[in-house]
Design a protein around this motif. Structure first.
Motif, PDB file in Angstrom:
ATOM      1  N   CYS A 461     -85.909  62.408 -33.995  1.00  0.00           N
ATOM      2  CA  CYS A 461     -85.723  63.572 -33.142  1.00  0.00           C
ATOM      3  C   CYS A 461     -84.583  63.295 -32.164  1.00  0.00           C
ATOM      4  O   CYS A 461     -84.628  62.296 -31.413  1.00  0.00           O
ATOM      5  N   CYS A 464     -85.588  62.871 -28.227  1.00  0.00           N
ATOM      6  CA  CYS A 464     -86.401  61.817 -27.596  1.00  0.00           C
ATOM      7  C   CYS A 464     -86.205  60.427 -28.202  1.00  0.00           C
ATOM      8  O   CYS A 464     -86.895  59.485 -27.797  1.00  0.00           O
ATOM      9  N   GLY A 495     -91.392  60.654 -29.345  1.00  0.00           N
ATOM     10  CA  GLY A 495     -92.263  61.839 -29.364  1.00  0.00           C
ATOM     11  C   GLY A 495     -92.055  62.716 -28.143  1.00  0.00           C
ATOM     12  O   GLY A 495     -91.994  62.220 -27.014  1.00  0.00           O
ATOM     13  N   CYS A 496     -91.921  64.032 -28.389  1.00  0.00           N
ATOM     14  CA  CYS A 496     -91.743  64.993 -27.308  1.00  0.00           C
ATOM     15  C   CYS A 496     -92.208  66.361 -27.797  1.00  0.00           C
ATOM     16  O   CYS A 496     -92.511  66.522 -28.989  1.00  0.00           O
ATOM     17  N   PRO A 497     -92.279  67.359 -26.924  1.00  0.00           N
ATOM     18  CA  PRO A 497     -92.722  68.695 -27.379  1.00  0.00           C
ATOM     19  C   PRO A 497     -91.832  69.282 -28.467  1.00  0.00           C
ATOM     20  O   PRO A 497     -92.295  70.046 -29.311  1.00  0.00           O
ATOM     21  N   GLN A 498     -90.539  68.935 -28.463  1.00  0.00           N
ATOM     22  CA  GLN A 498     -89.619  69.481 -29.461  1.00  0.00           C
ATOM     23  C   GLN A 498     -89.997  69.060 -30.872  1.00  0.00           C
ATOM     24  O   GLN A 498     -89.811  69.812 -31.831  1.00  0.00           O
ATOM     25  N   CYS A 499     -90.549  67.851 -31.028  1.00  0.00           N
ATOM     26  CA  CYS A 499     -90.907  67.332 -32.358  1.00  0.00           C
ATOM     27  C   CYS A 499     -92.417  67.235 -32.527  1.00  0.00           C
ATOM     28  O   CYS A 499     -92.889  66.527 -33.425  1.00  0.00           O
ATOM     29  N   ARG A 500     -93.171  67.922 -31.644  1.00  0.00           N
ATOM     30  CA  ARG A 500     -94.648  67.919 -31.708  1.00  0.00           C
ATOM     31  C   ARG A 500     -95.198  66.489 -31.614  1.00  0.00           C
ATOM     32  O   ARG A 500     -96.128  66.121 -32.314  1.00  0.00           O
ATOM     33  N   GLN A 501     -94.551  65.682 -30.777  1.00  0.00           N
ATOM     34  CA  GLN A 501     -94.971  64.312 -30.449  1.00  0.00           C
ATOM     35  C   GLN A 501     -94.902  63.356 -31.643  1.00  0.00           C
ATOM     36  O   GLN A 501     -95.522  62.293 -31.622  1.00  0.00           O
ATOM     37  N   THR A 502     -94.164  63.701 -32.685  1.00  0.00           N
ATOM     38  CA  THR A 502     -94.070  62.808 -33.845  1.00  0.00           C
ATOM     39  C   THR A 502     -92.899  61.842 -33.736  1.00  0.00           C
ATOM     40  O   THR A 502     -92.905  60.778 -34.357  1.00  0.00           O
ATOM     41  N   GLY A 503     -91.859  62.219 -32.966  1.00  0.00           N
ATOM     42  CA  GLY A 503     -90.662  61.383 -32.872  1.00  0.00           C
ATOM     43  C   GLY A 503     -89.643  61.683 -33.956  1.00  0.00           C
ATOM     44  O   GLY A 503     -88.555  61.090 -33.960  1.00  0.00           O
ATOM     45  N   SER A 505     -87.776  64.817 -36.618  1.00  0.00           N
ATOM     46  CA  SER A 505     -87.504  66.239 -36.808  1.00  0.00           C
ATOM     47  C   SER A 505     -86.608  66.420 -38.035  1.00  0.00           C
ATOM     48  O   SER A 505     -85.433  66.047 -38.009  1.00  0.00           O
TER      49      SER A 505
END
Length: 573
Positions: A461, A464, A495-503, A505
């Motif tokens: 992502c 993040c 992980g962040c809201p932009q990638c739904r906390q997965t890290g 994208s």
């Protein structure tokens, strides 16, 4: 307002209501959008069905909403199922077959006339026939078709003494109950919500898996599956039935696998869903593969090819004849790569025909054939026919049997460029797979131009990702030193809201391209195994999947952990 409290004026013969008024009323009530109404009217014109039936079948409005709106327009009483008499009054002249055909249920016979629940209460033919057959004044009322059908079926139950018949009735009632549940607005909204999430999540698959605690709703995002919610056990059968209705599957059949397709519009985008159901111990498991045309990239340059690999791949595409194979497991993007390759070829200057199962995306200027095993149209049979169509380039969705492989080889030897896929883990493994299919080694060396093996790795992502200085020992063990990749720092997923906390994208490809040269031909004719062929190819300059992935790790595109996760299957042993 009930049917038996206020008898309406008799309607022996009356002109039927213009159904456009019904649609307008539902739109005004907020039960339907104007766009959906246009879609339903078009479907009605194509199928010849009545509008209310089309609205319910498409899942746009629940049966109860449609029926109550119809009663309001006709200014007739609406009768709920609980208001039906347990025992149908005997009316001389009424035939059971006529009642079942027109979905009519007698409610009451008294001095004022005969009151009836009707699915189509303004049917002039039925009203006139009822008056002539009974000699009574007819008082029509409006009721849900499913309620009438169920009430008529219940009148036959006392006559059925056979256990098997009783079981059949129970199953029929259960199916009708499921159909009713699946047509209710809350279930429709829930299924639409489940499908709608794929846009925001960029999911490739939706899994509906029944367990003791309910229906697990899982999404595959960037190749990794995750559970999002659990639907209560009470709603589980209704949700699955709703999906099966949308896919035009048999909701009564819960013992055998079924396959279907849903075409729907979600958040302004046309989605095509391939639906597969399979029975499990807790109920039916449903998987929907999302085919989103807007998410497909038809450009090889944007699919993660390194410059040297892309140059050689384009050279293979430019050859006038021979076989070019793309290999990898399911979900590794093989078909998308072939689509991108075809879109690069000038369809005006070449006759291009594809044979696929199924045709996932339609390409402009290309003749695409859908395989239908049920009617005997297999890959092999379609291939034999299209060779008489004078094609320049043939794409075969998958080489899955000996006959298909042999016809593909013959096509390549007679001046056609053949593109296809195989399920092998390495490029060299495709050579051995062809031999296992019965293709002679000398035919392989004469027809195969090259084999591309690929995987998809998740991209970091950009919002993040975090840089770190790797341990020198890790760099050495990973092989980056051996490849001469200088990476003073690597990147890790946070992980962040932009990638739904997965890290991560999105995804990109990693590739290994085996080109058929004299060294490879000699090895194949000498009977070398896939490991030995792989070694010869790497000695000749082929970058393996892992090595290609390391270049992306060094460039900060992905992580070492992600690369190891994806390439751990690099063996065809």
């Amino acid at each position: 307002m009930t049917a038996l409290s206020t008898a309406p004026a008799p309607m022996d013969v009356a002109p039927p209501l213009p159904r456009s008024r019904l649609g307008d009323l539902l739109v005004n009530q907020g039960k339907l959008t104007a766009r959906d109404l246009d879609r339903a009217l078009n479907a009605r014109d194509e199928t010849g069905s009545v509008l209310e039936q089309v609205l319910v079948n498409l899942g746009l409005v629940s049966e109860g909403d449609v029926t109550q709106a119809l009663a309001e327009l006709l200014q007739l009483p609406f009768v709920a199922a609980e208001e039906f008499p347990d025992v149908m009054p005997e009316v001389e002249g009424l035939q059971p077959d006529f009642l079942r055909t027109h979905l009519i249920y007698p409610l009451k016979l008294d001095e004022s006339g005969l009151s009836l629940a009707m699915a189509v209460a303004d049917d002039p033919f039925a009203l006139k026939a009822l008056r002539l057959a009974t000699g009574q004044r007819i008082h029509p009322c409006v009721a849900n078709p499913s309620d009438i059908e169920k009430a008529l079926s219940s009148q036959d139950e006392p006559e059925r003494e056979d256990d098997d018949d009783e079981l059949g009735t129970d199953v029929g009632d259960f199916v009708e109950h499921l159909r009713d549940l699946a047509s209710e607005a809350p279930v429709i909204r829930l299924v639409n919500l489940i499908i709608g999430r794929v846009i925001d999540m960029r999911a490739s698959d939706i899994h509906l898996e029944p367990f003791d605690d309910g229906l697990h709703v899982r999404y595959r995002v960037d190749g990794v599956i995750r559970t999002e919610e659990i639907v209560s056990p009470q709603l589980s059968p209704a949700v699955n039935s709703r999906v099966k209705l949308m896919a035009h599957l048999d909701i009564a059949e819960r013992r055998l696998p079924q396959d279907g397709r849903i075409k729907t519009r979600v958040k302004g985008r046309e989605l095509d869903l391939r639906v597969s159901t399979i029975p499990t111990v807790h109920g039916e498991s449903v998987v929907m593969r999302v085919l989103d045309r807007t998410s497909v990239r038809y450009s090889l340059e944007s699919m993660g090819f390194e410059a040297d690999t892309l140059t050689r791949f384009n050279q293979l595409l430019g050859r006038p004849h021979g076989i070019l194979l793309v290999t990898g497991p399911t979900g590794s993007g093989k078909t998308t790569t072939l689509y991108a390759a075809l879109s690069k070829i000038d369809s005006d200057a070449h006759k291009i025909i594809t044979v696929e199962e199924p045709v996932e995306y339609q390409l402009e200027g290309i003749n695409q054939i859908q395989v239908h095993q049920q009617i005997g149209l297999s890959f092999a049979r379609a291939l034999r026919s299209i060779l008489r169509q004078d094609p320049d380039i043939i794409m075969i969705g998958e080489m899955r049997d000996t006959e298909t492989a042999q016809i593909a080889v013959q096509s390549a030897l007679t001046g056609h460029l053949v593109l296809s896929t195989l399920h092998t883990n390495t490029a060299a493994g495709a050579i051995i797979r062809l031999q296992d299919m019965g293709v002679e080694p000398y035919l392989i060396t004469s027809s195969v131009n090259g084999v591309l093996s690929q995987r998809l790795v998740r991209r970091l992502c950009p919002h993040c990702k975090e840089a770190y200085v790797p341990d020198p020992q890790v760099v050495k063990e990973s092989g980056m030193d051996r490849l001469g990749l200088s990476a003073p720092k690597l990147w890790r997923a946070v992980g962040c809201p932009q990638c739904r906390q997965t890290g991560y994208s999105g995804r990109t490809g990693i590739h290994e391209l085996l080109v058929m040269d004299d060294v490879m031909r000699r090895g194949i004719l000498d009977g070398l195994d896939s490991a030995s062929l792989h070694t010869k190819a790497t000695a000749a300059g082929m970058h393996t999947l892992y090595e290609d992935g390391l270049r992306k790790v060094a460039d900060g595109v992905t992580t070492l952990d992600e690369l190891l996760r994806v390439t751990e299957d690099q063996s065809d042993a």
